[in-house]
Design a protein around this motif. Structure first.
Motif, short mmCIF file in Angstrom:
data_model
loop_
_atom_site.label_atom_id
_atom_site.label_comp_id
_atom_site.label_asym_id
_atom_site.label_seq_id
_atom_site.Cartn_x
_atom_site.Cartn_y
_atom_site.Cartn_z
N ARG A 1 5.64 4.65 0.43
CA ARG A 1 6.21 5.98 0.70
C ARG A 1 7.38 5.87 1.68
O ARG A 1 8.41 6.51 1.51
CB ARG A 1 5.12 6.87 1.29
CG ARG A 1 5.50 8.34 1.31
CD ARG A 1 4.37 9.18 1.82
NE ARG A 1 3.89 8.70 3.12
CZ ARG A 1 2.91 9.24 3.80
NH1 ARG A 1 2.26 10.26 3.31
NH2 ARG A 1 2.53 8.77 4.96
N GLU A 2 7.23 5.00 2.69
CA GLU A 2 8.33 4.81 3.65
C GLU A 2 9.55 4.20 2.98
O GLU A 2 10.68 4.55 3.28
CB GLU A 2 7.88 3.93 4.81
CG GLU A 2 6.95 4.61 5.78
CD GLU A 2 7.44 5.97 6.23
OE1 GLU A 2 8.58 6.08 6.72
OE2 GLU A 2 6.69 6.95 6.07
N HIS B 1 0.82 -1.21 0.00
CA HIS B 1 0.00 0.00 0.00
C HIS B 1 0.86 1.27 0.00
O HIS B 1 2.07 1.22 0.23
CB HIS B 1 -0.99 -0.01 1.17
CG HIS B 1 -0.37 -0.17 2.52
ND1 HIS B 1 0.39 0.81 3.09
CD2 HIS B 1 -0.38 -1.22 3.40
CE1 HIS B 1 0.81 0.40 4.29
NE2 HIS B 1 0.36 -0.84 4.49
N TRP B 2 0.19 2.37 -0.25
CA TRP B 2 0.89 3.63 -0.49
C TRP B 2 1.73 4.05 0.71
O TRP B 2 2.87 4.50 0.55
CB TRP B 2 -0.15 4.70 -0.85
CG TRP B 2 0.40 6.08 -0.91
CD1 TRP B 2 0.06 7.14 -0.14
CD2 TRP B 2 1.42 6.58 -1.81
NE1 TRP B 2 0.78 8.26 -0.49
CE2 TRP B 2 1.63 7.94 -1.51
CE3 TRP B 2 2.17 5.99 -2.82
CZ2 TRP B 2 2.55 8.73 -2.18
CZ3 TRP B 2 3.10 6.78 -3.49
CH2 TRP B 2 3.28 8.11 -3.18
N SER B 3 1.21 3.91 1.92
CA SER B 3 1.97 4.36 3.10
C SER B 3 3.27 3.57 3.23
O SER B 3 4.33 4.15 3.54
CB SER B 3 1.14 4.15 4.37
OG SER B 3 -0.05 4.85 4.30
N LEU B 4 3.19 2.28 2.97
CA LEU B 4 4.39 1.43 3.06
C LEU B 4 5.37 1.82 1.97
O LEU B 4 6.58 1.95 2.20
CB LEU B 4 3.95 -0.04 2.92
CG LEU B 4 5.03 -1.11 2.79
CD1 LEU B 4 6.01 -1.05 3.92
CD2 LEU B 4 4.39 -2.49 2.75
#
Lengths: 480, 203
Positions: free
Chosen positions: A136-137, A131-134
């Motif tokens: 992005r990290e 997913h996007w949050s992962l």
């Protein structure tokens, strides 16, 4: 339209038997989770897979007692589908090395049913759920800032799955359209765990005579996949490979943007086009098929003769059929540089490949597969020779080879299956990589129905690289 | 000279900034309260008026960083497709804020593991309450069962577990923590969905 796994599984005919539900439930429940990073958890999932497949086929066998032949055929198809989906399910989840196996399986249309292959194909293209949050990290950790700040635009939704990561479309501040490959977290370690687990699962094979050889081949494969997990190495290979092609080749290797690339993020020029299945939907003419077939063969030959590289990742996900007739090659993580010893061995075998004489081929087979003059090895020698003849046939004949010949394609698969069922696996450690290339190439050209004068291309490429290949005259070497 | 509240706040801020700089540069264990006091240009005794121990000072730094990241997260909400994704973004924002203190976090876990009623300082209690309130809001936003106090306590412990792993994570760019966090949150959300008794049902 590509259905989701849940939709596909839901669409399958259901049964009232509780035992089948038991078989399917565990895979359904773990499907959408993240990568399991604990070695023992991965071992459990990996070990669960054969058990599930076995149970599905056992269920088919039991039901078969109660049905006539026609119904039996239908049930077999259903079982194939269920197993295919289940395998896809687990592989999509475990990713890493196991997904590599899935991609390889997809190159064997006769080992597994067509439905199985088509389903497995989605492995090449469907996007896994990092997913996007992962994501992005991961980008922040690698490039030092969020993708929104580094790129002028960044598509949050992945457009392609790589075996060790996923690929996103983006635009650089300078306006260049790029593809950004981002590795799954901790995937390098999970690949190592997969191989250790695989060795544990193969414990019974240690009793066999070929164990050391199998282990060497697995080690070779492990090293190559570990190498693939370092995108800086892939970037270096991409740059080297790109320099081997000219505009008039009609073959494009994407440019690497080094300032946006690290060990776990690789930013490349984005090539616009379609993959093989979409290309075939338009029912291209024979001329177009042949032209693309020649380009695919030329890619492998140029990389081999001029670049000393084995392109071990020949599968539909890595080739782009571009609108202007050019062919794009996009993934070099699994490209294998040939060391001096392998390069020397290759040139020792080359005269036998080019000449097509049986005695030369037998000598080559003995050398490659480590077969002596023991009469007990006669069957092994014969099967290995048949297989080698099948592989080298397009190379040794002087006219265009019809790769779309179904009977010929199936013959090779049949010989290969016989070799596997007889456990004739002893060979050079790099054999799995070479087999991936060979089967991948044959499988793609078979599906393209291409006719290609392979010998002509090989001779051109060998001559351009300063090696004459015809009959091995320039090498002056003979195997006998 | 009378010390005003303003002066007190300024001194406190100076101590915290100095301590953070020294901890990052030299490590928690090698920096003494005297070093911090000298660098902050105050007497050692004065420092103890603000923070009774070096550990309390660190706990305050950690709480302040978390508090700031929570406020920042609420100021800039993300469009997440799932509760896992939003919770991930929330915790990841905290990890970013705590990065300069990562290796020293083990010294504050003892304080954090204590039940909220036993927590020695107000800041830690506030951070915990605020943290779990955000978790509750994220659950509501994604139509999860409202987490019970026990479920929220479990989340807090899970969070501390991830921080403990992170503080000792030797993997490149701490990507093992990223994978662990993703795995942990998936487990928590899955557990909440499959065990509605762990949460009070929403009306």
């Amino acid at each position: 339209m590509l259905l989701s796994l849940a939709e596909l599984m839901g669409a399958l005919p259901r049964t009232d038997d509780a035992c089948e539900n038991d078989v399917l439930e565990p895979a359904v429940s773990v499907r959408t989770g993240p990568i399991p990073i604990g070695r023992w958890r991965r071992l459990h999932l990996l070990g669960m897979l054969p058990a599930q497949i076995f149970a599905a086929y056992l269920f088919y066998w039991l039901r078969g007692w109660l049905h006539d032949a026609e119904r039996k055929e239908q049930l077999l198809v259903e079982t194939h589908w269920r197993v295919a989906l289940q395998l896809l399910d687990s592989m999509g989840y475990l990713r890493g090395a196991v997904m590599k196996v899935g991609q390889t399986l997809a190159n064997f249309p006769d080992i597994v049913p067509q439905g199985f292959v088509e389903t497995l194909e989605s492995l090449h293209f469907s996007a896994p759920p990092m997913h996007w949050s992962l994501l992005r990290e991961m980008v922040h950790g690698e490039l030092g800032d969020d993708p929104d700040h580094i790129f002028a635009s960044f598509n949050k939704r992945a457009f392609s799955a790589a075996s060790l990561g996923q690929v996103h479309q983006a635009t650089l501040p300078c306006g260049k359209k790029v593809a950004v490959k981002i590795q799954y977290p901790a995937i390098a370690r999970s690949v190592q765990d997969d191989f250790r687990n695989l060795l544990l699962l193969l414990l019974p094979a240690r009793l066999g005579g070929d164990w050391e050889n199998i282990k060497n081949q697995l080690d070779d494969l492990r090293r190559r996949i570990e190498r693939e997990s370092n995108y800086l190495l892939e970037a270096r290979t991409l740059i080297a490979a790109r320099s081997l092609f000219r505009d008039d080749d009609g073959i494009v290797i994407p440019r690497v943007y080094r300032q946006h690339s690290t060990r776990r993020v690789l930013t490349m020029e984005r090539l616009e086009g379609v993959h093989l299945p979409e290309f075939l939907v338009a029912d291209p003419s024979q001329d177009v098929r042949d032209a693309y077939g020649r380009k695919i063969v030329r890619v492998c030959c140029r990389l081999l003769y001029a670049g000393r590289l084995l392109y071990g990742d020949v599968h539909p996900g890595n080739f782009i059929f571009m609108k202007d007739g050019r062919l794009g090659v996009i993934d070099f993580g699994f490209a294998m540089p040939m060391d001096e010893a392998l390069w020397a061995l290759f040139w020792k075998l080359e005269p036998a490949m080019a000449g097509g004489r049986r005695e030369d081929r037998i000598a080559a087979v003995k050398l490659w597969n480590g077969i002596g003059d023991d009469p007990a090895d006669a069957d092994r020698l014969q099967l290995c020779d048949e297989f080698t003849e099948w592989i080298w046939q397009p190379r040794s004949q002087a006219v265009a080879f019809d790769f779309g010949n179904e009977g010929e394609f199936r013959r090779g698969i049949k010989i290969f299956l016989s070799m596997m069922s007889n456990r004739y696996t002893r060979a050079q450690p790099c054999t799995p990589t070479m087999a991936r290339q060979e089967f991948g190439l044959r499988s793609m050209l078979y599906r393209l129905k291409s006719r290609v004068d392979v010998a002509a291309i090989v001779n051109e490429e060998a001559a351009a690289a300063g090696k004459s290949s015809a009959g091995g005259a320039a090498t002056g070497q003979s195997l006998n | 000279m009378r010390v005003t509240a303003e002066n007190k706040a300024a001194t406190r801020r100076r101590i915290l900034l100095t301590a953070r700089r020294l901890f990052s540069a030299r490590g928690f264990e090698t920096v003494s309260t005297r070093d911090i006091a000298e660098s902050a240009d105050i007497a050692t005794g004065t420092l103890f008026n603000y923070f009774p121990t070096k550990e309390a000072l660190l706990a305050c730094l950690v709480s302040a960083a978390m508090d700031e990241s929570q406020r920042d997260f609420r100021r800039h909400p993300i469009e997440a497709e799932s509760a896992e994704e939003e919770l991930f973004a929330f915790i990841a924002a905290g990890l970013r804020a705590l990065k300069p203190l990562r290796k020293h976090l083990t010294f504050v876990f003892q304080t954090w593991i204590k039940p909220p009623t036993d927590s020695p300082d107000e800041v830690t209690r506030t951070v915990r309450v605020s943290h779990l309130e955000t978790v509750r809001q994220i659950a509501a936003k994604h139509n999860l069962p409202e987490p019970s106090p026990a479920a929220l306590h479990l989340f807090w412990m899970l969070h501390i577990g991830v921080l403990a792993f992170w503080s000792n994570d030797g993997s490149p760019k701490q990507q093992d923590t990223v994978a662990l966090l993703d795995d942990s949150l998936s487990m928590f959300v899955g557990w909440l969905q499959q065990h509605p008794e762990a949460g009070a049902q929403r009306p």
